[in-house]
Design an enzyme around this catalytic site. Structure first.
Site, PDB file in Angstrom:
ATOM      1  N   ASN A 224      31.522 -49.202   5.231  1.00 18.01           N
ATOM      2  CA  ASN A 224      31.074 -50.027   6.353  1.00 18.01           C
ATOM      3  C   ASN A 224      29.950 -49.338   7.145  1.00 18.01           C
ATOM      4  O   ASN A 224      28.851 -49.886   7.293  1.00 18.01           O
ATOM      5  CB  ASN A 224      32.274 -50.336   7.263  1.00 18.01           C
ATOM      6  CG  ASN A 224      31.864 -51.130   8.481  1.00 18.01           C
ATOM      7  OD1 ASN A 224      31.342 -52.237   8.370  1.00 18.01           O
ATOM      8  ND2 ASN A 224      32.063 -50.565   9.649  1.00 18.01           N
ATOM      9  N   ALA A 225      30.216 -48.123   7.629  1.00 15.46           N
ATOM     10  CA  ALA A 225      29.225 -47.442   8.476  1.00 15.46           C
ATOM     11  C   ALA A 225      27.965 -47.125   7.685  1.00 15.46           C
ATOM     12  O   ALA A 225      26.842 -47.354   8.158  1.00 15.46           O
ATOM     13  CB  ALA A 225      29.835 -46.177   9.074  1.00 15.46           C
ATOM     14  N   GLY A 226      28.114 -46.599   6.476  1.00 20.15           N
ATOM     15  CA  GLY A 226      26.961 -46.191   5.676  1.00 20.15           C
ATOM     16  C   GLY A 226      26.047 -47.361   5.335  1.00 20.15           C
ATOM     17  O   GLY A 226      24.821 -47.249   5.409  1.00 20.15           O
TER      18      GLY A 226
ATOM     19  N   LYS B  36      45.596 -42.811  16.882  1.00 19.99           N
ATOM     20  CA  LYS B  36      45.186 -43.176  15.521  1.00 19.99           C
ATOM     21  C   LYS B  36      46.407 -43.544  14.719  1.00 19.99           C
ATOM     22  O   LYS B  36      47.513 -43.064  15.014  1.00 19.99           O
ATOM     23  CB  LYS B  36      44.501 -41.983  14.840  1.00 19.99           C
ATOM     24  CG  LYS B  36      43.604 -42.368  13.698  1.00 19.99           C
ATOM     25  CD  LYS B  36      42.256 -42.817  14.212  1.00 19.99           C
ATOM     26  CE  LYS B  36      41.262 -43.107  13.124  1.00 19.99           C
ATOM     27  NZ  LYS B  36      39.894 -43.108  13.670  1.00 19.99           N
TER      28      LYS B  36
HETATM   29  N1  GLU Z   1      38.071 -46.361  13.811  1.00 16.48           N
HETATM   30  C1  GLU Z   1      36.951 -46.268  14.695  1.00 16.48           C
HETATM   31  C2  GLU Z   1      36.749 -44.829  15.139  1.00 16.48           C
HETATM   32  O1  GLU Z   1      37.150 -43.879  14.486  1.00 16.48           O
HETATM   33  C3  GLU Z   1      37.043 -47.261  15.848  1.00 16.48           C
HETATM   34  C4  GLU Z   1      38.237 -47.114  16.725  1.00 16.48           C
HETATM   35  C5  GLU Z   1      38.425 -48.261  17.718  1.00 16.48           C
HETATM   36  O2  GLU Z   1      37.596 -49.137  17.762  1.00 16.48           O
HETATM   37  O3  GLU Z   1      39.427 -48.213  18.412  1.00 16.48           O
HETATM   38  O4  GLU Z   1      36.119 -44.566  16.117  1.00 16.48           O
END
Ligand code: GLU
Length: 416
Positions: free
Chosen positions: A220-222, A105
């Site tokens: 985005n997700a919501g 991350k």
């Molecule tokens: N940020 C997204 C997650 O937390 C996607 C991560 C990705 O696609 O590498 O899963």
């Protein structure tokens, strides 16, 4: 409050799973910490001409199952510990959906709402100049997360390819489609979550088409969950939505399309015509069938868990529930679809994107949806079967499935 440090929470969750799995000390010690982490200072020229220094991070948590993979979050509260926690959860996420990737991350401590488009572009390019030596298709692959967009991925890809002097589309996922992005990546996180809700309603004997639902966090997700819930489940009533500026409620249901349009026009959900105000706290405690915590960490804690009335909590956010809250929800029969299972659709389609980039042949939207459905459905049932077998809540079951796969890969490599 240390209870709310996400990395301490991630370690405590792991510790519990390791105890049940009976893993040896070396494996436990290896899985408790990131294998590599980087901190960068990024000098960025602002539009005013002044230079500002941003603190940024990239954490490569575990690469036993493949290159590390995970988003890049831009947030004022970002710290090394939030990024470590999110990188750990990425490791368990890629494992639970059984894709050949590790977990990582990135983060930049900043407030994107205060940055202009040109400042964002310079920040994105500065991040890549700092991180490029540690990124590669077969090493570590970023993607979007909170407040980072396909456009930001495009600038980062361009900077990376300029440094390398050749094309590497698979080094970043969540790209715009003309630059090698995948069909279906935009709504993949929410879609994957809604597929798991569909499976949960079957398992619990709930009539999916008649479900009421509430969404905390309208990013985005919501926003995608608002429409996809009805599309995938064949119906449903959206009772309430919220964002950092407050929430709105309507007993007879909110029209998801109108709510998304209003949010895009005004930047908030408060004041949506035909609704009454509701606080974020009260939204979480609504008597709905499905709750989607879709904002940030620590929304459901020991303080409010006993008042959660939803039958299913589908965690589209990372880390919305603390370990103390998990115990209370389990005791009260709230069926939690844990974050790294519920929101694994995003990284799953990121993996499909990389596959398409590698063989330079692109799938149809239908291909993406059916492959995603299969992965999410299989992962849901692997976790649900484990939770029944071990009589544990779904989060612990997800850890048991994921951690045992990562531990096996570490062992096969001779690391432990
Ligand atoms: N940020 C997204 C997650 O937390 C996607 C991560 C990705 O696609 O590498 O899963």
């Amino acid at each position: 409050m240390s209870e709310l440090n996400p990395f301490k929470i991630a370690q405590a969750q792991l510790d519990e799973a390791v105890g049940i799995l009976g893993l040896d000390k070396a494996t436990h010690d290896l899985l408790r910490w990131p294998m590599r982490e980087f901190r960068f200072l990024l000098p960025v020229r602002m539009d005013s001409g002044e230079t500002r220094i941003f603190h940024a991070y990239r954490v490569q948590y575990n690469a036993a199952r493949g290159p590390t993979k995970g988003g890049l979050r831009w947030h004022p509260d970002e710290t090394i510990d939030t990024v470590r926690a999110l990188a750990a959860w990425m490791t368990w996420k890629t494992s639970v959906v059984d894709i050949p990737l590790g977990g990582g991350k990135g983060g930049v401590t900043c407030n994107p709402k205060e940055l202009s488009e040109t400042e964002k572009e310079r920040l994105a390019r500065a991040y890549i100049r700092a991180a490029a030596p540690h990124l590669a298709v077969d090493r570590d692959v970023p993607a979007p997360d909170v407040y980072t967009t396909p456009q930001i991925m495009a600038w980062m890809l361009d900077e990376y390819e300029t440094i390398q002097g050749c094309k590497h589309p698979g080094v970043i996922t969540g790209k715009p489609i003309p630059l090698g992005g995948s069909q279906g990546r935009g709504d993949a996180t929410a879609r994957g979550g809604v597929y798991t809700v569909r499976e949960a309603t079957k398992a619990l004997g709930i009539d999916a088409a008649k479900t009421s639902y509430a969404i905390q966090g309208f990013g985005n997700a919501g926003q995608f969950a608002a429409t996809l819930h009805r599309e995938v489940l064949g119906g449903g009533t959206l009772a309430a939505i919220s964002d950092s500026g407050g929430g709105v409620y309507c007993k007879n249901g909110i029209d998801p399309d109108k709510a998304i349009h209003y949010k895009q026009e005004t930047g908030r959900v408060a004041g949506l015509p035909g609704t009454e105000p509701i606080s974020n706290e009260d939204l979480l405690e609504l008597d709905v069938d499905v709750l989607y915590p879709s904002a940030l960490e620590n929304a459901i804690t020991a303080d409010n868990a006993a008042r959660i009335k939803a039958k299913i909590s589908c965690e589209l956010a990372n880390g919305p529930t603390t370990p103390e809250a998990d115990k209370i929800l389990f005791k009260n029969g709230v069926f939690v679809i844990p974050d790294f299972l519920a929101n694994a659709g995003g990284v799953t389609v990121s993996y499909f994107e990389q596959v398409q980039n590698t063989y330079n042949y692109y799938w149809t939207l239908e291909d993406v949806h059916s492959q995603l459905d299969r992965r999410m459905t299989d992962a849901f049932h692997a976790v649900h079967d484990m939770s029944k077998k071990e009589s544990v809540h779904m989060r612990l079951a997800a850890y048991l499935v994921s951690v045992s796969r990562v531990a096996e890969a570490c062992k096969l490599r001779g690391w432990v």
